[in-house]
Design an enzyme around this catalytic site. Structure first.
Site, PDB file in Angstrom:
ATOM      1  N   ASP A 400       0.869  -1.172   0.000  1.00 23.36           N
ATOM      2  CA  ASP A 400       0.000   0.000   0.000  1.00 23.36           C
ATOM      3  C   ASP A 400       0.908   1.224   0.000  1.00 23.36           C
ATOM      4  OD1 ASP A 400      -2.204   1.646   0.060  1.00 23.36           O
ATOM      5  OD2 ASP A 400      -3.185   0.575   1.692  1.00 23.36           O
ATOM      6  N   CYS A 401       0.378   2.340  -0.421  1.00 20.09           N
ATOM      7  CA  CYS A 401       1.247   3.474  -0.745  1.00 20.09           C
ATOM      8  C   CYS A 401       1.904   4.066   0.504  1.00 20.09           C
ATOM      9  CB  CYS A 401       0.456   4.500  -1.531  1.00 20.09           C
ATOM     10  SG  CYS A 401      -0.127   3.795  -3.100  1.00 20.09           S
TER      11      CYS A 401
END
Length: 873
Positions: A400-401
């Site tokens: 995830d970012c």
């Protein structure tokens, strides 16, 4: 009349016919045809969501193996560009000709271009590539990294609303449409926007565990069976188009005579020579695993104490997402379907599917949270043992970012960014959505936190996926001649999706709650209810209709616009703001109750209240603290309903609630001043038209809830960060979701009314069997459900079948579990036979009393007693 105009008219007629029920096994499809929009009205709606005219299209893509883009005329002859070579050889050529710094630079989502001489005098050219693209319920604009705005895309209802349609055929068409628009966006003329890639961070298949979760709206709801089916269908249709599901239904003898003969059009060959479907984009299952809150999400540890919660709640949808083809084949092998004739065949073991036939998502995203103290993106037991070894995943894993940076910044699990980068790659992450690996990867190598072999393994997976989606092959552009026709069809699918997603929660049944003829108030007659007072802050807000992760559609129809276009005379009063405060001030009240009463038209035939939430109340990064509507809205509802009732006793008051998560509507469920309640989950670009069509009877509602609507007091019994699903012996913790919570709810999971009256008759389908003592008898192989529409309206029924085993509600077993669902259209006065295979459910529960129930209530049930071996007693 032009050809494209004619196609739009045909699409308006055919789309609802195709989507009224599952064509995947359906004999016939019907629906009420929604009316078409005029060209003038479409033009008037062009200024959408604050955009100043049409968003400029992105520039055309530059592919690494096209000579017209390539610095070397020999590009098509280089091994990595040779589609006739096995994938592993093409990948190996790239790895052998890149140095370590170039390799590490490619391990972030925003990968730079690389140009270097190759060993055979060629030139390897890799254009800059952005892995981060969103397509949750339509192509989505992004605020970050880099920002982009996708214009003229289709905005379908939010995912929790799509799930409420209970229609695999509909999901298949939507996924296919999103994938088609993604491919088309890669080829639009240059216009200043960054070009999209072929990799999409969708679908979100986490379980809507807690009703406060701000991103629960992005998921298919609280049930793992439903979420698994949505995940598998969406992945298959995004990657392969709608033909893959049609192919499966033909392959397994479902009755689909209208299916196109081009079902095998996208076949290719994999490395082993097997028949293989060629994906056009890569879907990514997220967020792996147990991500289900926003509060403290960057350092939260999902400590699941009861390991059964992993197996029956948090992980099944990821298994289905990653092995979508296998999951769907298993579904059809069980012959679960509305018109399936053979339900006696046993299902194959999941292990019988060979490698290469999974046709699952090509990507998986690890989540922000930790799992039992170990960050998900540094957790080899999940990323390697479960994902790669047990599920045989062969795609790429993306964080995830900035989740890798969070391992150092928030979890404090790593001592530095470099150690975090090394931990992630060694655990099984291939791509950093962020820049931690790109910025600190060389240091991680130097310090021994990871090795060159970890980098090469990551790039092997990344290049492999890009080869799978054709990034290194000839870049075939979609036909521009069909673009307009395609868009017309997508608009009709968006309307049909909005119609099917709306849930009717209340329709009369209280004192003074019938129309002038003594019938339930909805649907309204346009002849008798021509003039309405429309009240509420969501009545004419375009962007709110779209939810989150959306692009800029060419039009958005609000409830006010939908009613007006239907020919209703609308007296609109906003009355209040959405929240209790505005710019930090306690001024949510727009009108005093007295002023509101004075402004309401005394001659209105009906009052419609449009209330709900928005992305300031529930969103990524924002969990709710209450299940109630904001106080300012509750005050407005009370004042408006009482004023309306006092002025015209028989003028109906209809409450419409719009949100992503469930709302405690208990105050209105039994309120005599509220005649009907409709629930919408951010219904997308056509939501206003769909709402108007349902209120005025042009469409028969068939949506059913995919989350439990709890009382607000439920929040006092469960902590947001408690991951337990099952109730505890302490008598305090009540459990979560309909499967384990046996307390009272406002509206249960699966609830939804219709304008039709449905009658069910349940029968057993049995086969000869021998029990464990070698005594002959009969075993249960299926449930045959006769569904009759005894009302006066044609309509579709969302049929839900639940099962309770012999130990239901005891020892941690679910109270009941969803084991099948179908969407079927039945005209008034007719009957359809729906069959479900239940063999594996019987076998998994053992001997004792088995209960099968249709619908959310326990009104239509069948109980059977079985001996050992599943033989009936």
């Amino acid at each position: 009349m032009t050809v494209s105009t004619l196609y739009c008219i045909v699409a308006a007629v055919l789309a609802p016919l195709l989507l009224a029920s599952h064509w995947l096994g359906s004999r016939r499809m019907h629906s009420i045809v929604p009316k078409k929009r005029s060209a003038d009205f479409q033009a008037a709606m062009a200024d959408v969501v604050g955009s100043d005219g049409k968003a400029p299209p992105p520039p055309p893509p530059t592919r690494p193996c096209q000579s017209r883009h390539h610095p070397s005329p020999r590009a098509p002859a280089l091994p990595h560009c040779d589609a006739s070579l096995p994938k592993r050889e093409r990948v190996r050529y790239l790895l052998d000709n890149l140095d370590i710094e170039e390799k590490i630079s490619l391990l972030g989502h925003d990968s730079p271009s690389v140009r270097r001489p190759a060993a055979d005098d060629g030139i390897i050219y890799l254009p800059a590539y952005n892995w981060w693209n969103e397509g949750l319920h339509g192509l989505a604009s992004q605020d970050c990294c880099p920002p982009r705005s996708w214009g003229d895309v289709t905005a379908f209802p939010q995912v929790v609303g799509l799930a409420a349609a209970w229609n695999r055929t509909l999901w298949n068409e939507i996924g296919s449409a999103i994938g088609a628009e993604a491919v088309r966006k890669m080829h639009e003329p240059e216009g200043g926007e960054p070009r999209p890639g072929s990799t999409y961070f969708t679908p979100n298949v986490n379980i809507f565990r807690d009703p406060r979760w701000g991103r629960g709206q992005e998921t298919p709801g609280e049930d793992p069976y439903l979420t698994s089916h949505y995940a598998a269908v969406m992945v298959a249709s995004l990657q392969y188009g709608d033909e893959y599901m049609k192919h499966l239904s033909v392959e397994h003898n479902a009755e689909t005579s209208d299916i196109s003969s081009t079902a095998h059009a996208h076949h290719g060959r994999d490395d082993d020579g097997r028949n293989q479907w060629k994906p056009r984009i890569a879907a990514t299952c997220k967020h792996f695993a147990a991500y289900s809150l926003e509060t403290g999400r960057f350092n939260f540890s999902a400590d699941v104490l009861d390991r059964r919660d992993w197996d029956d709640t948090y992980l099944p949808a990821f298994d289905a997402c990653i092995r979508a083809g296998r999951f769907l084949r298993d579904h059809y092998n069980h012959a679960v379907g509305a018109t399936t004739n053979n339900i006696n065949g046993s299902a194959p073991s999941p292990s019988s599917a060979v490698v290469g036939e999974d046709h699952g998502a090509l990507g998986t995203m690890c989540s922000y949270n930790a799992i039992d103290g170990i960050p998900a993106c540094a957790n080899p037991s999940f990323l390697r043992d479960r994902l790669r070894d047990e599920w045989n995943f062969r795609g790429y894993v993306v964080s995830d970012c900035w989740a890798i940076a969070n391992m150092y910044e928030h979890h404090r699990y790593a001592s530095s960014y470099a150690e975090a980068a090394g931990m992630a790659l060694r655990a099984g992450v291939d791509l950093d959505c962020g820049d931690t690996v790109q910025g600190h990867g060389m240091e991680a190598l130097e310090r021994g936190y990871m090795g060159v072999e970890d980098v090469d393994r990551a790039l092997t997976n990344l290049f492999g996926v890009l080869i799978d989606v054709g990034y290194f092959d000839y870049d075939e552009r979609p036909s521009t001649e069909t673009a307009h026709m395609e868009k017309c069809y997508h608009d009709q699918v968006a309307l049909e999706a909005a119609l099917q997603s709306i849930v009717l929660l209340k329709n009369g049944h209280n004192k003074s709650s019938t129309d002038r003829r003594g019938n339930p108030h909805l649907p309204l007659s346009l002849a008798e209810y021509k003039r309405v007072t429309l009240i509420g802050p969501l009545s004419d807000e375009k962007e709110i209709m779209l939810g989150n992760y959306h692009g800029l559609p060419s039009h958005v129809i609000t409830p006010k616009q939908g009613l007006e276009d239907l020919g209703v005379e609308v007296d609109y009063i906003r009355a209040c703001n959405i929240t209790d405060t505005l710019d930090g001030e306690d001024n949510g009240q727009y009108l005093t109750n007295e002023t509101l009463c004075q402004q309401m038209d005394a001659d209105s035939d009906a009052t419609i209240l449009i209330m709900g939430l928005n992305q300031e109340i529930e969103a990524e990064g924002i969990d709710r603290t209450s299940l109630l509507l904001p106080k300012v809205q509750r005050d407005t509802i009370e004042a408006a309903s009482r004023c309306s009732r006092a002025r015209r006793r028989n003028a109906p008051v209809i409450l419409v609630a719009i949100s992503g998560g469930s709302i405690d509507l208990s105050s209105y469920k039994d309120d005599d001043d509220i005649d009907a309640i409709l629930y919408l989950s951010y219904p997308g670009q056509a939501g206003g038209q769909a709402l108007a069509d349902i209120i005025y009877g042009k469409y028969n509602p068939s949506g059913r809830l995919v989350t439990t609507m709890y009382y607000n007091s439920y929040l006092d019994q469960v902590a947001l960060d408690d991951m337990g699903m099952r109730p505890r012996d302490d008598g305090i913790y009540p459990g979560r979701t309909y499967r384990f919570y046996d307390g009272e709810s406002v509206y249960p999971f699966g609830y939804g009314l219709s304008y039709s009256v449905w009658d069910y008759s349940i029968q057993l389908v049995t086969t000869e069997a021998v029990d464990s003592d070698q005594k002959s008898g009969k075993s249960i192989s299926g449930i045959a459900l006769s569904v009759s529409n005894t009302g006066s309206s044609d309509g579709s029924d969302s049929i839900l079948l639940f099962h309770s085993g012999p130990n239901a509600g005891r020892g941690g077993d679910p109270i009941k579990s969803l084991i099948g669902f179908e969407k079927v259209f039945i005209s008034a006065g007719n009957t359809r036979l729906v069959k479900f295979n239940v063999e594996k459910w019987m076998a998994s529960q053992g001997a004792g009393t088995h209960t099968f129930a249709v619908g959310s209530s326990m009104e239509h049930i069948l109980q059977i007693n079985t001996l050992r071996g599943g033989v009936m007693s």
